[in-house]
Structures are given as structure tokens and as C-alpha cells.
Design a protein around this motif. Sequence first.
Motif, short mmCIF file in Angstrom:
data_model
loop_
_atom_site.label_atom_id
_atom_site.label_comp_id
_atom_site.label_asym_id
_atom_site.label_seq_id
_atom_site.Cartn_x
_atom_site.Cartn_y
_atom_site.Cartn_z
N VAL A 83 0.84 -1.19 0.00
CA VAL A 83 0.00 0.00 0.00
C VAL A 83 0.88 1.25 0.00
O VAL A 83 0.60 2.23 -0.69
CB VAL A 83 -0.95 0.00 1.22
CG1 VAL A 83 -1.82 1.24 1.19
CG2 VAL A 83 -1.80 -1.25 1.21
N ASN A 113 3.85 1.45 -1.24
CA ASN A 113 4.44 1.55 -2.56
C ASN A 113 3.45 2.11 -3.57
O ASN A 113 3.82 2.88 -4.45
CB ASN A 113 4.95 0.18 -3.02
CG ASN A 113 6.10 -0.29 -2.15
OD1 ASN A 113 6.63 0.47 -1.34
ND2 ASN A 113 6.49 -1.54 -2.31
N ARG A 114 2.21 1.71 -3.40
CA ARG A 114 1.19 2.24 -4.30
C ARG A 114 1.06 3.74 -4.11
O ARG A 114 0.90 4.48 -5.08
CB ARG A 114 -0.15 1.56 -4.00
CG ARG A 114 -1.28 2.19 -4.76
CD ARG A 114 -2.29 1.19 -5.18
NE ARG A 114 -1.72 -0.09 -5.52
CZ ARG A 114 -2.33 -0.98 -6.28
NH1 ARG A 114 -3.52 -0.72 -6.75
NH2 ARG A 114 -1.78 -2.12 -6.53
N GLU A 166 3.80 5.37 -5.94
CA GLU A 166 3.59 5.31 -7.38
C GLU A 166 2.58 6.36 -7.86
O GLU A 166 2.81 7.04 -8.86
CB GLU A 166 3.11 3.90 -7.74
CG GLU A 166 3.33 3.52 -9.18
CD GLU A 166 2.14 3.86 -10.03
OE1 GLU A 166 2.33 4.00 -11.25
OE2 GLU A 166 1.04 3.99 -9.49
N GLN A 199 3.52 9.43 -10.33
CA GLN A 199 2.80 9.59 -11.59
C GLN A 199 2.46 11.05 -11.88
O GLN A 199 2.61 11.52 -13.00
CB GLN A 199 1.50 8.80 -11.47
CG GLN A 199 0.93 8.47 -12.78
CD GLN A 199 1.21 7.03 -13.15
OE1 GLN A 199 0.31 6.34 -13.51
NE2 GLN A 199 2.44 6.57 -13.06
N GLY A 212 5.17 12.79 -13.42
CA GLY A 212 5.79 12.14 -14.58
C GLY A 212 6.97 11.26 -14.21
O GLY A 212 7.78 10.92 -15.07
N ASP A 266 8.56 7.63 -12.65
CA ASP A 266 8.22 6.23 -12.49
C ASP A 266 8.90 5.71 -11.24
O ASP A 266 9.80 6.35 -10.71
CB ASP A 266 8.68 5.43 -13.71
CG ASP A 266 7.85 5.76 -14.94
OD1 ASP A 266 6.63 5.54 -14.89
OD2 ASP A 266 8.42 6.26 -15.92
N VAL A 267 8.44 4.55 -10.75
CA VAL A 267 9.08 4.03 -9.55
C VAL A 267 9.62 2.63 -9.74
O VAL A 267 9.00 1.75 -10.34
CB VAL A 267 8.20 4.20 -8.29
CG1 VAL A 267 6.84 4.73 -8.60
CG2 VAL A 267 8.17 2.96 -7.46
N LEU A 268 10.83 2.49 -9.26
CA LEU A 268 11.55 1.23 -9.33
C LEU A 268 11.36 0.58 -7.96
O LEU A 268 11.62 1.21 -6.94
CB LEU A 268 13.03 1.55 -9.53
CG LEU A 268 13.95 0.49 -10.10
CD1 LEU A 268 13.55 0.18 -11.52
CD2 LEU A 268 15.39 1.00 -10.07
N ILE A 269 10.91 -0.66 -7.92
CA ILE A 269 10.77 -1.29 -6.62
C ILE A 269 11.79 -2.40 -6.47
O ILE A 269 12.11 -3.11 -7.42
CB ILE A 269 9.36 -1.85 -6.38
CG1 ILE A 269 9.03 -2.92 -7.41
CG2 ILE A 269 8.32 -0.77 -6.40
CD1 ILE A 269 7.78 -3.69 -7.07
#
Lengths: 366, 366
Positions: free
Chosen positions: B95, B97-98, B101, B105, B108, B110-113
Motif C-alpha cells: 500500500v 508503494n502504491r 507510485e 505519476q 511524470g 516512475d518508480v523502481l521497486i
Amino acid sequence: MAEPNKTKGTLTIYDVAHHAGVSIASVSRVLNGQGSPRAETRERVMRAVRELSFVPDGAARALSNGLKEVVAVVFRRGGENEFQDEDESLLFMDVINRGVEVAAQRQGFDVLISSVGITDDNVAARIALIAGKVDGLILHDRLLSAVAIARLAGIVPVVTLAGSPTPSSMNVRCDNETGMRALVRHLVIDHGYRSVAYLSGTADSPDNQARARVFEAEATGSGAQVQVGPSWQGNYNAAGGASVITSLLDAGAELPRAIVCANDQTALGVMHALARRGIKVPDEVAVTGFDDVPVARHLHPPLTTVRQPIQELGATAFEVLYARISAAGGAPEVVLPVELIVRQSCGCAGGATLPRRPASIAGHEI
Amino acid sequence: MAEPNKTKGTLTIYDVAHHAGVSIASVSRVLNGQGSPRAETRERVMRAVRELSFVPDGAARALSNGLKEVVAVVFRRGGENEFQDEDESLLFMDVINRGVEVAAQRQGFDVLISSVGITDDNVAARIALIAGKVDGLILHDRLLSAVAIARLAGIVPVVTLAGSPTPSSMNVRCDNETGMRALVRHLVIDHGYRSVAYLSGTADSPDNQARARVFEAEATGSGAQVQVGPSWQGNYNAAGGASVITSLLDAGAELPRAIVCANDQTALGVMHALARRGIKVPDEVAVTGFDDVPVARHLHPPLTTVRQPIQELGATAFEVLYARISAAGGAPEVVLPVELIVRQSCGCAGGATLPRRPASIAGHEI
DNA sequence: CTGAAAGCGCTTACAG
DNA sequence: CTGAAAGCGCTTACAG
């Protein structure tokens, strides 16, 4: 100690080379384990790296190597609904993504995650941008048209989830057919329920279409009475399941003996709605799910469902993608086995299967 | 139409420029909306881009721009346990991490997990590699020592979750203190329970330490009898909570009237263990959680807990990080408010608070 | 074994 | 408005 803190600007391989008294080529070699540098050279480089806390720039490496060591997974962010952060996305997709991540880890790859809202426009362009940042793409279902997928596949390898392979893209999915068949037989044959309904997921979902198709074929084939149609249209989330039941009841409809839900989330909503109206599960109406998300075993009664190897789905997607990235390999399609999990919401008692019948259908039964 | 399919090699900006009959500078400009290209130039470039399905290489852009538009979030992958994919990680971290993200967004990004196993060695090196691929790092707690964090922070901006800010890194956390205080008061004052215990999370977790501290202070301060110590040591997951209870019971210990669990997962395990022994919640023993994960409301009885704005925690982490990346900004520490959620596992009936007392403590109450 | 140099695919002053 | 050219930070043949 002579060097003043040059905190300004980024540290580059040139700084390390200078500090160690070697060329940048040597630094690169020891950092990447290429060639056979002299022990002393290695030492000096390593010390410089340590003293300066040098970290090579990933973008520069990627540009030079032609490999970013990153794959992206793109999925659909659910709309907002009554059960807030509990839509299918959260439970289901996160597990898939975790599978991707774990598998990627093994190959030294990282994963970029990106969600697209259902209302976002120009999804194709957004994803294209992402494609430029990675070596391969994993696309959840219902994101792009086949044409758009083909276009993307011309740029980087693409594997879709729960879709169909195309000439240029690969696909990984679970064996909906076998799972649904076993579930319906359990309900109709083992329990002897004569009226059943399928509360569907999103209409355009390939998984949903496959499940609906097999449900209908199998139930009718077994002589059960089947309820389908627009009034049984859900959307994969709890709110959708609940509202279908509520509407039906409000309209004075008579519920079937068993409700097969497109997924666990839907079943969760259905059970809530039923409980709210005082209808007993499974005594009056049996309810089943699909997925076996973690919460399934904690529902009351525990949910009978079909377990998909969700995390493995993600891991497999990465592996197939990786095979394509690192070589020409990669099966165009892989279908993962599922397993019928009999708990109590179907009418079985205490978690034991009613008749003696193997619960597992992982490949061997029928 | 004259051009043969040059599927070999990657399409570059040179191909587009050639196809459009302009310079690569012009292509770059229209693609990035820089300058004011003539309408015709723009047209020709756009057409070439479309016809060739060109997508700019992210690594090259990043190298040239000095901005990757990617942040990484690193977290700890739970060990394997009895309740498989149900450990704290899955529910809680996903959650967060969401949230990251979603916030990323908007900018603009992005996310690296990337997860690190509890047994992985050289975690610092692994994370350093990741640091090279991104513009900023979000680190879940218990990943790295303060020293290691400081070193990383010299490379890219760093924000930690549930930790403490350092001179070089920022931190975002929830207000454990206020939440635990309200919870203990509800139990001891409102319900009048005289003996209470805190079933702790991982010993080295900053959140756990804060909760334990406040629990003890508040409970003792209210005159309740407190059980603590090694026999109450859990590990944030359901299996840990269950085994504490089982051990206690096996040793013939007498349970306190209320068990305050370090988090919801632990409470879930506790309730399972209690049910297995036929001990009624909340009639014989009250149980509470912390987090308010989605499953909390579905437990029987529904779990009284402290809601943390989990997704917002992630979103805030990104925002603080972004402020630092794009400027000098970024608050060194932000503390998010929490809310006491009274359901039934504490002894309240039907979800209503027993005495009239505002459930919300979001900042205003005491 | 090691260094000088070219090249990866972009962006962006700098001149026209 | 547009193009030639330099530069971003690496890796890797190619010569020593």
C-alpha cells in the motif's frame, strides 16, 4: 585527505581513475570484473571507489551496454469504490508484481511499476515512454488493444498477462478452464445444487470471458439451471458483487442455490450483501470465489475458491520475458495450473471435502 | 514506403531526422516541446515519429538531461512463515508503494521497486547499485544503518520511512504516539480493563519501539497492570502473534484482559490462536491492532485498531523526495496523523463506541 | 595488463 | 527557426 570535499557535481569514473592513478578503462574493468587486472590495480581502484563512495551512473551504463537491467510492469489502477483500497487491483496485482520482482532479482534486474488510471487518456503514449526506459514490458490485461501491443512489441519484448499471445508478444495466464470445470462439478455434482449463477467480472476481461464460458458449458452440461445475463454483471470488485445481489433482492428475484463469483473480491462483496439481508451462506446460498487471495480463508464462512499461483504468474512472466531479452528464447504462451480449494462457503463442513474426491486438480485430474 | 523494414538495431533520433528531412536537433525540439519549431517542421517530425513508431531511449535522455525521472523504493522481503504470503510486508508495504507510485505519476516519474531479503548480504552494495539508476531513494525501515544511509544520501536524495531524519536524509512517519495513547485510554479508561499487554513487533523497528514506549507509559500512568517482556515478543506477522499466545497458554500463563498488538497482522494471528483454544474475543480477552489494513474489518469480531494513512505515507515520501530532487526543498521530517478506529474486538458493541467519545484523534484531541 | 579513443542516443547552447 | 557540434558517463575493441 588532500582532496577537498568536492560535493558539487556528480562523482564520475574519471574522479575514481584520477584518485587511483589509473585509467578509466581500468576502473571500469575492475568494477565489472572484466579482464584480469593486476592485484595492485584492483586494490587501488577499490580503495578509491570506497573512499569516494563512488556509484556508477546507471543511465550511462545502460546507454553504453545496450542493457538497462530493468523491466516494467504496467497495470490498471482501479477506480474509487465503496470498499476503497480493496479492489481487485490491490490484492491481486500486488502479488503478481511481487512475483515479477522476486524473479527479476535473481537475474540482477530491477522492476519499474506503473499504473494507468481507467480514465487516463493516451495510455499507449504513456506506456511507450516507459518502454524507452526498460528492456522489456509486462502488461496486465485490458490495457491496450492488440494493435497497440504489436506496435510496442516492435520496440521492446512484451509479455501480456491473462491475454493471448500475438505474433510479436508472449502471454502467461492461469488455467481458468480446468479450474472452473472442477468448481462447477463440485457444486453441481458433489453438492447436487440444481440452480447456479455466475456473477461475472469486467466484461472485457479475458479471464472473465474464459470463466463464464466454461461455467455455462459445464453447468448446463450437468443439467443444472443457469442464471446469467446483465443482472449478473459484476466488475471484479466487492462493491460490484454487493450491488448485484442488492439489486436482485430489491427486484424480488429468487437467488440460485449457488453463486459462482468471477473472483474472490466479488465473493467478498456478495457475502457482505447476503449477510446484510440475513441470508445464510452456505445454508441458503452457497458462494464461491476465484483466486484464493489471502483474505479468502478468513471470511465467514471460509471461502471455497480456485487457487491461482498468483505470485508464480508474475515470476513466470519475468522469466519468459528475460528469455527473450537475453536471447531469442521465450515460449509464446505458458499456462499455469490451478487448484480447487474446498473450504466451507460451498457447503462443505469444517473444511473437509464432502464426498471423497481429490481437491487438487493441478494438471492430473481430467 | 520506400524504406524497407529496418527492424534490425534500435531506431534512433537519427533515423527520425533522416526520415523527416530535418536535423536531430529539430526532432528533439518538437519531441520535447522546446523552442518554437515551424508548423511544417513539427508536422514532418511527428509524422516520421508515427510512421516509424519511434520511442526515445530513456537512458540516453537521462544521461543528457541529468534526470532519470525515476525514484526507487526499497523494502524488506519477509521471511517465509506459516501464513505464507500474508506477512506484514505484503499488506502494509504494497500500500505504501502504491502511494509512492500514484504521487510519482503526477510528476511524470516512475518508480523502481526492489526488495531485499532478510538474509541477503551486502545490502548496502545492492542499494548503491540501485541508487545509480534513479534520482532519489525511498527506504523502508530496518534496511540500513544510519551510517550507510548517510553514505547513500551523498549520492542521491534519500527519504526514510518510519525512521528518523539525519543531517543528510529526510524521514516520513505516522504519529504512533498519539494513536497509541488514544488506544490505551480507550481500553483502560473507557472499558476499564485493569490488565493489559503489548504484543510487540520486531524489536528493532522504530515504529514498534515508539508504540511500546507509549503503551507502557500510558497504561502504567492510568494505573493498569502491564505485562511485557520477552514472552510478549512478536515479529509483526500473524505467525509471531499466534505463537506468543500459544506459548503463553502452554506455559499455563493467565492472559491479560486486553492484548494490544503491534500491528493488525499480529492481531490476526492472536485471534486465530485464541479461537483455536476456545477463548472468546472480546468477552474473555480484548484484542486490538495497529494499521487498519483492509482485512481488519473482516475479522471476527471486526478489529479495533489505529488507522494509519498508509497510502498517504508513501505519497508524502515521494513528495518530500521530489521537492529535494527538483529544488533544494523538502522538509527534513513529516509526521502524519492517525485515527483510532473503534470496532468490536475491544469490547465495543456493533461498531459503536461504548462511551460517547470522539473516535477521531487526528490532531485535535489531546 | 593497461591506456587512448570511439561510440552508445540523446539535449542544448552556439552560430547562422 | 534550424543545424553542426559538444558533452552527458560509461564500456569495449584496439593497440601497445
